[in-house]
Design a protein around this motif. Structure first.
Motif, PDB file in Angstrom:
ATOM      1  N   ALA A 140       0.832  -1.209   0.000  1.00 20.48           N
ATOM      2  CA  ALA A 140       0.000   0.000   0.000  1.00 20.48           C
ATOM      3  C   ALA A 140       0.866   1.257   0.000  1.00 20.48           C
ATOM      4  CB  ALA A 140      -0.930  -0.013   1.209  1.00 20.48           C
ATOM      5  N   GLU A 141       1.954   1.225   0.769  1.00 19.87           N
ATOM      6  CA  GLU A 141       2.860   2.380   0.812  1.00 19.87           C
ATOM      7  C   GLU A 141       3.513   2.619  -0.549  1.00 19.87           C
ATOM      8  OE1 GLU A 141       5.596   1.395   3.871  1.00 19.87           O
ATOM      9  OE2 GLU A 141       4.260   1.995   5.520  1.00 19.87           O
ATOM     10  N   ILE A 142       3.954   1.533  -1.191  1.00 24.17           N
ATOM     11  CA  ILE A 142       4.605   1.662  -2.500  1.00 24.17           C
ATOM     12  C   ILE A 142       3.616   2.204  -3.532  1.00 24.17           C
ATOM     13  CG2 ILE A 142       5.635   0.370  -4.410  1.00 24.17           C
ATOM     14  CD1 ILE A 142       6.844  -1.520  -2.322  1.00 24.17           C
ATOM     15  N   ALA A 143       2.390   1.668  -3.522  1.00 23.75           N
ATOM     16  CA  ALA A 143       1.376   2.117  -4.482  1.00 23.75           C
ATOM     17  C   ALA A 143       1.053   3.592  -4.288  1.00 23.75           C
ATOM     18  CB  ALA A 143       0.117   1.265  -4.335  1.00 23.75           C
ATOM     19  N   LEU A 167       7.381   2.653 -10.580  1.00 27.25           N
ATOM     20  CA  LEU A 167       8.147   2.120  -9.449  1.00 27.25           C
ATOM     21  C   LEU A 167       9.650   2.244  -9.672  1.00 27.25           C
ATOM     22  CD1 LEU A 167       5.396   1.068  -8.547  1.00 27.25           C
ATOM     23  CD2 LEU A 167       6.456  -1.137  -8.038  1.00 27.25           C
ATOM     24  N   GLY A 168      10.048   2.507 -10.920  1.00 26.87           N
ATOM     25  CA  GLY A 168      11.467   2.619 -11.208  1.00 26.87           C
ATOM     26  C   GLY A 168      12.194   1.289 -11.233  1.00 26.87           C
ATOM     27  N   GLU A 220      -4.112  -2.882  -8.495  1.00 26.27           N
ATOM     28  CA  GLU A 220      -4.548  -4.286  -8.528  1.00 26.27           C
ATOM     29  C   GLU A 220      -3.531  -5.155  -9.267  1.00 26.27           C
ATOM     30  OE1 GLU A 220      -9.393  -4.113  -8.487  1.00 26.27           O
ATOM     31  OE2 GLU A 220      -8.377  -3.696 -10.385  1.00 26.27           O
ATOM     32  N   VAL A 221      -3.047  -4.647 -10.391  1.00 28.00           N
ATOM     33  CA  VAL A 221      -2.040  -5.399 -11.155  1.00 28.00           C
ATOM     34  C   VAL A 221      -0.757  -5.521 -10.337  1.00 28.00           C
ATOM     35  CG1 VAL A 221      -0.581  -5.370 -13.210  1.00 28.00           C
ATOM     36  CG2 VAL A 221      -2.993  -4.729 -13.384  1.00 28.00           C
ATOM     37  N   PHE A 222      -0.355  -4.439  -9.679  1.00 22.11           N
ATOM     38  CA  PHE A 222       0.863  -4.446  -8.867  1.00 22.11           C
ATOM     39  C   PHE A 222       0.794  -5.494  -7.744  1.00 22.11           C
ATOM     40  CE2 PHE A 222       2.511  -2.574  -4.806  1.00 22.11           C
ATOM     41  CZ  PHE A 222       3.833  -2.939  -4.997  1.00 22.11           C
ATOM     42  N   LEU A 223      -0.357  -5.562  -7.068  1.00 23.35           N
ATOM     43  CA  LEU A 223      -0.506  -6.530  -5.974  1.00 23.35           C
ATOM     44  C   LEU A 223      -0.357  -7.962  -6.482  1.00 23.35           C
ATOM     45  CD1 LEU A 223      -3.458  -4.949  -3.940  1.00 23.35           C
ATOM     46  CD2 LEU A 223      -1.038  -5.043  -3.308  1.00 23.35           C
ATOM     47  N   ARG A 239      -6.506   0.546 -10.907  1.00 24.89           N
ATOM     48  CA  ARG A 239      -6.265  -0.678 -11.684  1.00 24.89           C
ATOM     49  C   ARG A 239      -4.792  -1.069 -11.651  1.00 24.89           C
ATOM     50  NH1 ARG A 239      -9.319  -4.726 -12.904  1.00 24.89           N
ATOM     51  NH2 ARG A 239     -10.885  -3.546 -14.077  1.00 24.89           N
ATOM     52  N   GLU A 240      -3.911  -0.082 -11.738  1.00 21.74           N
ATOM     53  CA  GLU A 240      -2.472  -0.389 -11.651  1.00 21.74           C
ATOM     54  C   GLU A 240      -2.125  -0.989 -10.294  1.00 21.74           C
ATOM     55  OE1 GLU A 240      -0.879   3.180 -14.664  1.00 21.74           O
ATOM     56  OE2 GLU A 240      -0.843   3.431 -12.480  1.00 21.74           O
TER      57      GLU A 240
END
Length: 497
Positions: free
Chosen positions: A431-434, A481-482, A445-448, A442-443
């Motif tokens: 959650a912190e990174i997002a 996210l780099g 959800e994909v990230f998780l 949506r990104e």
């Protein structure tokens, strides 16, 4: 040894061969001391010298096992490993030196022989506990097969050693210790993964991180009955082996020793393989009662010079191999199940067993010292101890099983809490990174799903979007996210970037 904690991999034949070969030399050293590797030279001195040497050997073995069991962090560490290796080298030097003296035709003073075997006991214990962190990482199948095969090989090696004569036997025993140490060091530093996963890079990664002593004691919950049972078994084994040292060890007895040791190892493999971890240790201990009764009852009345008396003692010798192997396998897997240090579990087991064997050898001195106390009476005393042991286990079994069940439940609960806490930390981190990377809903959800290691097809089906859309969102996630790939993303989530 529960199936729930097993890696689920079939035994690797290469790993079994490597471990069995190395550990086989350890069993060679132990079996040779147990049965008397240089009986002719010892008989030329005083009658009690062979027994006194074994008392010193197993007493020092027990002392080092006690030291290992009480390591504060449950792992050997650099300093302890170096000292253990130094003790092995010192014991090798002692046996080489005595071999050189015997080769020159000089007699070894009694005190020197006892001191040499005392140092040998320390060296043998060092060898075993240098191997424990290695074999503790193997699958259940590999562990059982390796232990049993190594003992079979060790019985064969010890038979050849006893056929050599004094100077050559000392040299071969020293070479066996070095070979055992060499195999352990090779496996520790080679990067071979004994579980069949990704390779490891150093000796520090082969040894478990270690579990603090206080935690091991709490999770293991070893009762006082555990120690008493092992000591009594050790006494019986020591008495049986001591009896064999005092009979005429011709070729038949020498071959019989090797044969029964190998049979005991084979029985251990068969039992452990078929049990599938469902058997409590108290059940294993009770299995040996009939064997002891069959052996000790005739020994209480038979002529100590007769063949049947020797056969009964050989039966006890085979039981030692069976219990030693099953015990080590049980303690290692029991430690893994209860989140305790394998060094603590195995150390406590071997300390009490070897200490009891030292006492058993000491009892074998009584007939010669008193002149009226025969080996038959000594066998009757051992039988009485077995009967006491049977009563003790019967009375305490239910309490031991209940205590083990409570510990297992507590450990399982602690693991569940730890897993939930870890899951909570993972969600918070994601959650912190997002949020910091300003990902869209949506990104996110994909990230998780990416952070869970999911692939494009899974994400596509889970979110009900096309593969092209998944790839677009993945590209945007990586950019914000780099990171350049999945590995860097996982490192970021795990806090390694």
């Amino acid at each position: 040894m529960s199936n729930s904690v097993e890696p689920g991999k079939q035994a690797n034949q290469l790993h079994i061969a490597a471990i069995s070969s190395g550990l086989g030399f350890f069993w060679c050293c132990l079996f040779s001391e147990l049965t008397g590797f240089s009986a002719q030279g010892e008989e030329a001195l005083v009658w009690w010298n062979p027994i006194a040497c074994r008392i010193a050997f197993f007493a020092c073995f027990a002392l080092f096992a006690c030291f290992i069991a009480h390591l504060p962090f449950g792992a050997m560490g650099k300093r302890v490993r170096k000292n253990a290796i130094a003790l092995v080298v010192a014991s090798v030097a002692a046996f080489v030196a005595t071999g050189v003296v015997e080769a020159a035709g000089a007699a070894i003073p009694v005190g020197i022989g006892i001191a040499r075997d005392a140092l040998g006991g320390l060296g043998a214990a060092c060898l075993l506990f240098l191997w424990i962190p290695l074999i503790a990482r193997t699958s259940r199948e590999t562990l059982i097969a390796s232990l049993s095969l190594s003992a079979v090989l060790g019985s064969g090696f010890s038979l050849g050693l006893k056929m050599m004569g004094d100077p050559a036997a000392c040299f071969f025993l020293a070479a066996s210790a070095l070979a055992c140490l060499g195999f352990a060091q090779l496996l520790s530093s080679s990067g071979i993964d004994l579980e069949g996963n990704a390779g490891i890079s150093s000796a520090h990664q082969t040894e478990a991180k270690g579990i603090p002593l206080a935690q091991s004691k709490k999770n293991a919950q070893l009762s006082w009955a555990f120690g008493i049972v092992n000591v009594i078994y050790g006494i019986v084994f020591g008495v049986g082996a001591g009896n064999l040292l005092q009979v005429n060890q011709g070729p038949a007895v020498t071959c019989g020793c090797a044969l029964l040791l190998a049979i005991g190892a084979s029985a251990a493999h068969l039992f452990a393989h078929r049990s599938q971890g469902r058997v409590q240790q108290s059940t294993v201990l009770r299995m040996l009662f009939p064997v002891f009764v069959v052996a000790l009852v005739p020994m209480s009345f038979l002529n100590s010079e007769g063949a049947l008396f020797v056969i009964c003692n050989l039966l006890i010798l085979g039981s030692f191999t069976f219990l030693a192997l099953v015990s080590i396998a049980f303690e290692i897997k029991g430690a893994n199940e209860r989140s305790a240090s394998p060094l603590f579990f195995v150390g406590m087991s071997q300390m009490t067993l070897a200490g009891g064997m030292s006492l058993g050898f000491a009892l074998d001195l009584i007939p010669g010292v008193t002149g009226v106390f025969s080996l038959n009476v000594l066998s009757a005393v051992a039988l009485a101890l077995v009967i006491v042991l049977a009563i003790l286990i019967t009375l305490t079994q239910s309490r031991m099983v209940d205590a083990q069940a409570e510990v297992d439940a507590a450990v399982a609960q602690a693991r569940a809490i730890a897993e939930q806490a870890e899951q909570g930390r993972w969600k918070t981190r994601c959650a912190e990174i997002a949020s910091d990377s300003k990902l869209s809903a949506r990104e996110t959800e994909v990230f998780l799903l990416l952070a869970k290691g999911r692939g494009t097809e899974h994400i596509q089906n889970k979110l009900g979007i096309s593969s092209h859309t998944v790839k677009t969102h993945t590209y945007n996630v990586y950019k914000k996210l780099g990171v350049k790939n999945r590995e860097e993303l996982l490192d970021l989530v795990e806090g390694e970037k």
